[in-house]
Design a protein around this motif. Structure first.
Motif, PDB file in Angstrom:
ATOM      1  N   VAL A   1       0.849  -1.192   0.000  1.00  0.00           N
ATOM      2  CA  VAL A   1       0.000   0.000   0.000  1.00  0.00           C
ATOM      3  C   VAL A   1       0.883   1.239   0.000  1.00  0.00           C
ATOM      4  N   ASN A   2       0.702   2.108  -0.977  1.00  0.00           N
ATOM      5  CA  ASN A   2       1.451   3.359  -1.075  1.00  0.00           C
ATOM      6  C   ASN A   2       0.860   4.338  -0.068  1.00  0.00           C
ATOM      7  N   LEU A   3       1.551   4.544   1.036  1.00  0.00           N
ATOM      8  CA  LEU A   3       1.025   5.386   2.104  1.00  0.00           C
ATOM      9  C   LEU A   3       0.954   6.858   1.721  1.00  0.00           C
ATOM     10  N   GLY A   4       1.832   7.309   0.850  1.00  0.00           N
ATOM     11  CA  GLY A   4       1.764   8.692   0.375  1.00  0.00           C
ATOM     12  C   GLY A   4       0.480   8.924  -0.398  1.00  0.00           C
ATOM     13  N   ARG A   5       0.164   8.014  -1.299  1.00  0.00           N
ATOM     14  CA  ARG A   5      -1.074   8.108  -2.097  1.00  0.00           C
ATOM     15  C   ARG A   5      -2.299   7.986  -1.197  1.00  0.00           C
ATOM     16  N   ARG A   6      -2.228   7.071  -0.223  1.00  0.00           N
ATOM     17  CA  ARG A   6      -3.329   6.912   0.722  1.00  0.00           C
ATOM     18  C   ARG A   6      -3.561   8.206   1.480  1.00  0.00           C
ATOM     19  N   GLY A   7      -2.482   8.832   1.928  1.00  0.00           N
ATOM     20  CA  GLY A   7      -2.587  10.094   2.650  1.00  0.00           C
ATOM     21  C   GLY A   7      -3.245  11.187   1.812  1.00  0.00           C
ATOM     22  N   GLU A   8      -2.885  11.240   0.531  1.00  0.00           N
ATOM     23  CA  GLU A   8      -3.496  12.225  -0.377  1.00  0.00           C
ATOM     24  C   GLU A   8      -4.998  11.992  -0.514  1.00  0.00           C
TER      25      GLU A   8
ATOM     26  N   LYS B   1     -11.363  14.186   3.460  1.00  0.00           N
ATOM     27  CA  LYS B   1     -11.636  15.015   4.645  1.00  0.00           C
ATOM     28  C   LYS B   1     -11.994  16.436   4.229  1.00  0.00           C
ATOM     29  N   ALA B   2     -11.286  16.969   3.251  1.00  0.00           N
ATOM     30  CA  ALA B   2     -11.527  18.342   2.801  1.00  0.00           C
ATOM     31  C   ALA B   2     -12.855  18.476   2.060  1.00  0.00           C
ATOM     32  N   MET B   3     -13.233  17.444   1.316  1.00  0.00           N
ATOM     33  CA  MET B   3     -14.477  17.484   0.552  1.00  0.00           C
ATOM     34  C   MET B   3     -15.175  16.124   0.693  1.00  0.00           C
TER      35      MET B   3
END
Length: 183
Positions: free
Chosen positions: A10-17, A23-25
């Motif tokens: 799992v790409n955690l950077g992509r998951r974070g994005e 969360k923002a929308m």
């Protein structure tokens, strides 16, 4: 590994994005999955899965359409040309429990080396056939045995699997709106 690493594939950077965008929308987190089914004869049908709505886009086309064949075993008048629909439910549950475990473990920095599961569901077809009104039409119970190789405690891993959407749908009633249109 940090927030930009890869854990359990799992790409955690992509998951974070993705999490940040949801969360923002929150409207971006609304998805609608689709399936089309066509009867082929007897107990045999084919379901095609090819697009879905999500992340604010009306249609996401997949790289290819996926066809899932369903049929009944000979003991239930079928020709065994695919898993029966009730077996598809077990497959969906197994896949979703595994995905939920892997994704949530990765988000918490938990490494998982192996996951294997065995599922069994008990069904009395007298309910489906209308032979006994007191017998449920669907599964009476489902047993899931999961073997996981990880340093994390078993209870923590079990909790991560319980975030599975399919586990939730099977464990809790879901409204289903059935509409029939005659040709």
């Amino acid at each position: 590994m940090g927030s930009r690493g890869v854990i359990n594939g799992v790409n955690l950077g992509r998951r974070g994005e993705i999490v940040k965008a949801f969360k923002a929308m929150p409207s971006l987190a609304r998805f609608r999955f689709r399936a089309e089914n066509r009867w082929l004869g007897g107990g045999h049908s084919v379901t095609t899965v090819k697009d879905f709505y999500g992340a604010g886009k009306e249609v996401h086309s997949r790289k290819a359409a996926f066809e899932l064949h369903a049929d009944e075993p000979a003991a239930l008048l079928g020709e065994d040309q695919g898993a029966n629909p009730i077996e598809h439910v077990l497959a969906a549950l197994a896949s979703c429990l595994t995905t939920s475990l892997i994704y949530h473990a990765a988000a918490r920095g938990i490494e998982v080396q192996e996951v294997e599961s065995h599922l069994e569901g008990d069904l009395d077809v007298r309910g489906f056939l209308g032979l006994s009104p007191g017998v449920r039409k669907g599964y009476e119970r489902i047993r899931v045995k999961v073997r996981v190789k990880s340093d994390a405690p078993a209870e923590q891993l079990r909790a991560l699997m319980q975030d599975s959407p399919v586990y939730d749908m099977i464990s809790n009633p879901v409204p289903v709106f059935l509409e029939l249109e005659k040709k």
